[in-house]
Design a protein around this motif. Sequence first.
Motif, mmCIF file in Angstrom:
data_model
loop_
_atom_site.group_PDB
_atom_site.id
_atom_site.type_symbol
_atom_site.label_atom_id
_atom_site.label_comp_id
_atom_site.label_asym_id
_atom_site.label_seq_id
_atom_site.Cartn_x
_atom_site.Cartn_y
_atom_site.Cartn_z
ATOM 1 N N VAL A 563 17.985 29.320 48.741
ATOM 2 C CA VAL A 563 17.183 29.143 47.508
ATOM 3 C C VAL A 563 17.612 30.477 46.560
ATOM 4 O O VAL A 563 17.119 30.722 45.522
ATOM 5 C CB VAL A 563 15.877 28.895 47.672
ATOM 6 C CG1 VAL A 563 15.423 27.531 48.282
ATOM 7 C CG2 VAL A 563 15.363 30.282 48.595
ATOM 8 N N GLY A 564 18.290 31.357 47.208
ATOM 9 C CA GLY A 564 18.675 32.668 46.497
ATOM 10 C C GLY A 564 19.642 33.331 47.126
ATOM 11 O O GLY A 564 19.731 33.503 48.616
ATOM 12 N N LEU A 565 20.346 33.998 46.514
ATOM 13 C CA LEU A 565 21.708 34.931 46.971
ATOM 14 C C LEU A 565 21.709 36.227 46.149
ATOM 15 O O LEU A 565 21.513 36.540 44.979
ATOM 16 C CB LEU A 565 23.087 34.135 46.690
ATOM 17 C CG LEU A 565 23.303 33.032 47.528
ATOM 18 C CD1 LEU A 565 24.479 32.226 47.249
ATOM 19 C CD2 LEU A 565 23.276 33.316 49.160
ATOM 20 N N HIS A 566 21.970 37.225 46.903
ATOM 21 C CA HIS A 566 22.091 38.475 46.250
ATOM 22 C C HIS A 566 22.932 39.429 47.011
ATOM 23 O O HIS A 566 23.013 39.409 48.122
ATOM 24 C CB HIS A 566 20.774 39.489 46.238
ATOM 25 C CG HIS A 566 20.941 40.828 45.575
ATOM 26 N ND1 HIS A 566 20.952 41.202 44.398
ATOM 27 C CD2 HIS A 566 20.940 42.129 46.194
ATOM 28 C CE1 HIS A 566 21.095 42.123 44.070
ATOM 29 N NE2 HIS A 566 20.897 42.723 45.202
ATOM 30 N N TRP A 572 26.274 43.844 51.388
ATOM 31 C CA TRP A 572 25.560 42.892 52.283
ATOM 32 C C TRP A 572 25.287 41.739 51.332
ATOM 33 O O TRP A 572 24.757 42.042 50.308
ATOM 34 C CB TRP A 572 24.435 43.398 53.112
ATOM 35 C CG TRP A 572 24.727 44.729 53.940
ATOM 36 C CD1 TRP A 572 25.836 45.213 54.405
ATOM 37 C CD2 TRP A 572 23.825 45.283 54.908
ATOM 38 N NE1 TRP A 572 25.694 46.438 55.174
ATOM 39 C CE2 TRP A 572 24.518 46.352 55.621
ATOM 40 C CE3 TRP A 572 22.309 45.257 54.828
ATOM 41 C CZ2 TRP A 572 23.814 47.203 56.422
ATOM 42 C CZ3 TRP A 572 21.754 45.989 55.818
ATOM 43 C CH2 TRP A 572 22.531 46.767 56.582
ATOM 44 N N LEU A 573 25.464 40.691 52.069
ATOM 45 C CA LEU A 573 25.095 39.408 51.207
ATOM 46 C C LEU A 573 23.699 38.925 51.917
ATOM 47 O O LEU A 573 23.475 38.601 53.105
ATOM 48 C CB LEU A 573 25.919 38.189 51.238
ATOM 49 C CG LEU A 573 25.710 37.105 50.529
ATOM 50 C CD1 LEU A 573 25.992 37.310 49.007
ATOM 51 C CD2 LEU A 573 26.736 36.078 51.029
ATOM 52 N N TRP A 584 24.068 39.271 55.985
ATOM 53 C CA TRP A 584 25.700 39.385 56.244
ATOM 54 C C TRP A 584 25.997 40.551 55.925
ATOM 55 O O TRP A 584 26.129 41.030 54.777
ATOM 56 C CB TRP A 584 26.220 38.211 55.795
ATOM 57 C CG TRP A 584 27.673 38.104 56.209
ATOM 58 C CD1 TRP A 584 28.077 38.237 57.319
ATOM 59 C CD2 TRP A 584 28.846 37.393 55.679
ATOM 60 N NE1 TRP A 584 29.560 37.933 57.607
ATOM 61 C CE2 TRP A 584 29.715 37.495 56.392
ATOM 62 C CE3 TRP A 584 28.888 36.996 54.329
ATOM 63 C CZ2 TRP A 584 31.181 36.982 55.928
ATOM 64 C CZ3 TRP A 584 30.189 36.395 53.984
ATOM 65 C CH2 TRP A 584 31.223 36.421 54.628
ATOM 66 N N ASN A 585 26.434 41.639 56.846
ATOM 67 C CA ASN A 585 27.034 42.713 56.460
ATOM 68 C C ASN A 585 28.550 42.605 56.538
ATOM 69 O O ASN A 585 29.278 43.691 56.603
ATOM 70 C CB ASN A 585 26.685 43.852 57.534
ATOM 71 C CG ASN A 585 27.272 43.466 58.848
ATOM 72 O OD1 ASN A 585 27.717 42.467 59.235
ATOM 73 N ND2 ASN A 585 26.778 44.456 59.915
ATOM 74 N N TRP A 589 25.952 38.073 61.075
ATOM 75 C CA TRP A 589 24.859 37.838 60.360
ATOM 76 C C TRP A 589 23.731 38.361 61.081
ATOM 77 O O TRP A 589 23.643 38.445 62.421
ATOM 78 C CB TRP A 589 24.843 36.291 60.491
ATOM 79 C CG TRP A 589 25.721 35.658 59.296
ATOM 80 C CD1 TRP A 589 27.176 35.194 59.611
ATOM 81 C CD2 TRP A 589 25.406 35.386 58.239
ATOM 82 N NE1 TRP A 589 27.512 34.743 58.482
ATOM 83 C CE2 TRP A 589 26.800 34.869 57.320
ATOM 84 C CE3 TRP A 589 24.368 35.582 57.134
ATOM 85 C CZ2 TRP A 589 26.687 34.368 56.177
ATOM 86 C CZ3 TRP A 589 24.412 35.178 55.936
ATOM 87 C CH2 TRP A 589 25.672 34.548 55.425
ATOM 88 N N ARG A 590 22.481 38.284 60.458
ATOM 89 C CA ARG A 590 21.138 38.728 60.945
ATOM 90 C C ARG A 590 20.299 37.804 60.143
ATOM 91 O O ARG A 590 20.335 37.591 58.977
ATOM 92 C CB ARG A 590 20.906 39.965 60.982
ATOM 93 C CG ARG A 590 19.486 40.556 61.158
ATOM 94 C CD ARG A 590 19.171 40.732 62.588
ATOM 95 N NE ARG A 590 17.961 41.466 62.859
ATOM 96 C CZ ARG A 590 16.864 41.142 63.013
ATOM 97 N NH1 ARG A 590 16.631 39.640 62.878
ATOM 98 N NH2 ARG A 590 15.837 41.749 63.448
#
Length: 972
Positions: A563-566, A572-573, A584-585, A589-590
Amino acid sequence: MGRRLVRLLLVGSLAAAVLGAQAQQRAFHYLRQEQGLENLAVTALAQGAGGEVWIGTENGLYHFDGTRIRGYGVAQGLADPRVNSLHVDAAGLLWVGTETMLFHQAREGFQQVTRDGRPIAPQPGQSLTSSREALIVNARDGLYRVQRGPSGWVIGKIFEARDREHQPELKDIWSVLAEPGGDLWFGCGLALCRWSDGRLRLYGAAGRGSTAPLGSLMRTADGELWMRSRDRLWQLPLGAEKLLGVDLPATAAAPAPMSPPLIVDGQGRLLTQWGVGVARWDGNAWEAVGVGEGLRAGGGVSALLLTRDGGIWLGTAGAGLAHWLGYRHAQSWGLTEGLPSEDSWAFLRSAAGALYFGTGAGLAVRANDHATKATLVGDPREPPDVASSLAEDSRGRIWVGSFEGALRVFDPRTGKYRHVARLPRITSLLVDLTGQLWITTHGGVYVVAEPVRDALPRRIDKDNAGRRLPQVHGACIAADGQVWFHTQAGLFRSDGQRVVEIRLVGDATQLPESRDFAALACGQDRIWLGGGMAGLWEGRLQADGTARLATVDAPLLQGRSIVGLHLDRRGWLWAATDYGVAVWNMKRWRFVRDGDGLPWNDCNQGAIYEDRDGSMWIGTSRGAAHFDELEALFAEPRLDVRLRVAGHDVPAAGDGNPGLVLPWQKQGVVLHLTSSALESRGALRFEYRMAGLEEEWRSGTETQLAYPGLAPGQYRFEVRARNLDLQAESALQTLDLEILPPWWRTNGFYMTLAAMAALLVWAAYDWRLRTILRHQRHLERLVAERTREIEASHAQMRELALKDGLTGVLNRRALGEALAADVSRASRSRQPLALVLVDADRFKLVNDRHGHQAGDAVLVAIAQRLQGLTRAYDHLGRYGGEEFVLVLPDLDISRPEGRARIEAFHRSICASPVAVPGGALLDVTCSFGVASLAFGRLESAEELISRADAALYRAKANGRNRVEYADPGASD
């Protein structure tokens, strides 16, 4: 050195007076009676060699392996269960100090340690410590050294009576800390003492001295010694001769105990008890965490523990054990912090430093970092409107868009908050590098070319073909100033003058439809798209103006709706989903969920914001999450797994594991798994298999694995721990296991058979007689087996005659017999007896709305939950329909503990919904009518039931879902 100490002292005193502004909620998970921690007054905490947490309480010791809690008391060797101190020594042995005795952990329980047959009674608090060679005990009659000798424990006093007479400070020892080399530090009187090489040295305070003893001691990683008294924090720097005092925060509501807990976290900050919460010292200022920050600690924090994976656990005086979720990086904001609604949609840090929140009930602002709460912007009498997007113009004014299409502007200098325009549903607001305000809506793209001059929005979203853009879901600004839009018709970008479509191409056989994407993030020559079930895609801009899409391998996002991306400044995403936040660095992933401090897993669309200091804000439907110290998210997890079988700790792989040889047992082999990784425990899974028996790997959260009836032979058990949210796994742990054959399959047994055969040859003349005798014994064995089968069948038939066919509890006839016997026994012995009539509330509605199978499931669940709390001599039966009867001998409901037990039965039924056929979850409530045997007069079982029934009727009449008690002397 003297000037340096004075300067440090002044700095410490001044800094201690500063209490960092709070107003951020912390998340805690509690272990209480529902999880098996029967006593909630925690007195001490320690982490065992296998990673398990040991919990000392005022009435018993408990062991938590990350999944379940097991209690230890008198039956396990703790003759005195009033635990006041815990310690795990360098060899991994657990020591337990109680009010009157000292114990150490044995193979299946605990053993007491005595000196000349007399018990050793440790002082409460920090009374147990160890060097490499010995355990040091601060007992009520002095300091003891406990060492293992050739034939047992060797125990001696460190200071004899003459030493204590010569040095009065030795009569009043409060806490003790042993150095690896053998030196001892302890609080003595109002000073600090050091015992080294047979010499005692005292350290006093530089400046104002302590008015209370030093109840806690701790050595930090940089070598400095820290102490805590009831009134101050103290420090002894390396090489210093005097103690430096650090003032605690302002007076707390609750006084400190004589031995306040003190620990240092993984970042070098000190945590200690303060009031009914804790205070954290970072070397410059205090930060308090208490009721206002979400901590419910009952009478206060009585113990603190830093686990090996950096987690913080708090023992409380009456509220159980609290696990601080997301300790290193997570806080949250909600109604308590002044937000008009927990539904958080947008964030903005203004140039003046104010923090704005867009919520489901309007715009709120935290004026500065010293403000403890946010305040609503605008007139609270106006109908609330969702502030779904925020932006700031060059004059410092805040533009606010709503899902209803209202565009407003707030001027912090004048306090005016006015309406500007009505547009279609607004999805985002952006201010580009030239100062233009971009407004994306479900009806196209608008621009306010000069927002500082209050120009009106102008629609500019015609592309080269003259088409209007349909619903615009998201937008972002790239480093070159270009504005990117994602719409139902595809991907577009604009330089402020014209809108250009970016055709999406890819190697995939079929790219997702444009309407499947709902989130967009911009990078350098790259974009990311995600949403719904489309997954996450990366697009790279090509020379021909197209964007080549490729799917991003993100296992954590499978089945999740993005529902959202930055893309943050670190590169990092961040992906907000309907089940937490994935980060996600670009290497791994974490995943962050409610178990890591997120207030709620359901994130709001587009509610991701990067603050000026690089911290991140995430909006959810139950509050706003603030993440700082973000490097901790990707700290290398210390994931391990330990294996114990047949009472043996198995060394980790590579430690020279010799394997185990076990005798064959009909019940099989039981393996116990533990892991010291307690953070993000909800995502921890054990993957295992028994090579030689199974080829496929199995996965689960269970820590006890049973392999019944293993055939004799060679096996290899393999296990590893894997944390899905951390994307980490432990090294593979292996155990070579040999199961010996049963005695009847050994060489000795075969040799015995051969000897018997030889004897038979020698005695061939009577073989016929032996055959007849053998046949006769065989027939007798068959008759005996048949007799046992018949007897077992009779027993089974009797049990079926006594049990209710649906729920498995006593039927009405068997219940009547048991009740009559218990009433007669209680009347003769004048012992108390309680009877509880349990009735499921509105049970007919369950059958009418969900069917009789759902009703049956509810009855079975009620029976199971009641049965889970009954004692061996209690009786539970089905009285008829949805009614059950509990017969509780020896339970006096006139006493608080008696009524507490009745309330525990009631809570057990209503604690959680019941899963019924079809997958629905039904909330179940019930009413209790309770009657106790009336002393002083004879009373039949029927009269007792009648009084309980009258009490049940009152419970129904008073609103249901309650407990009503009958008058012991009444005769309803």
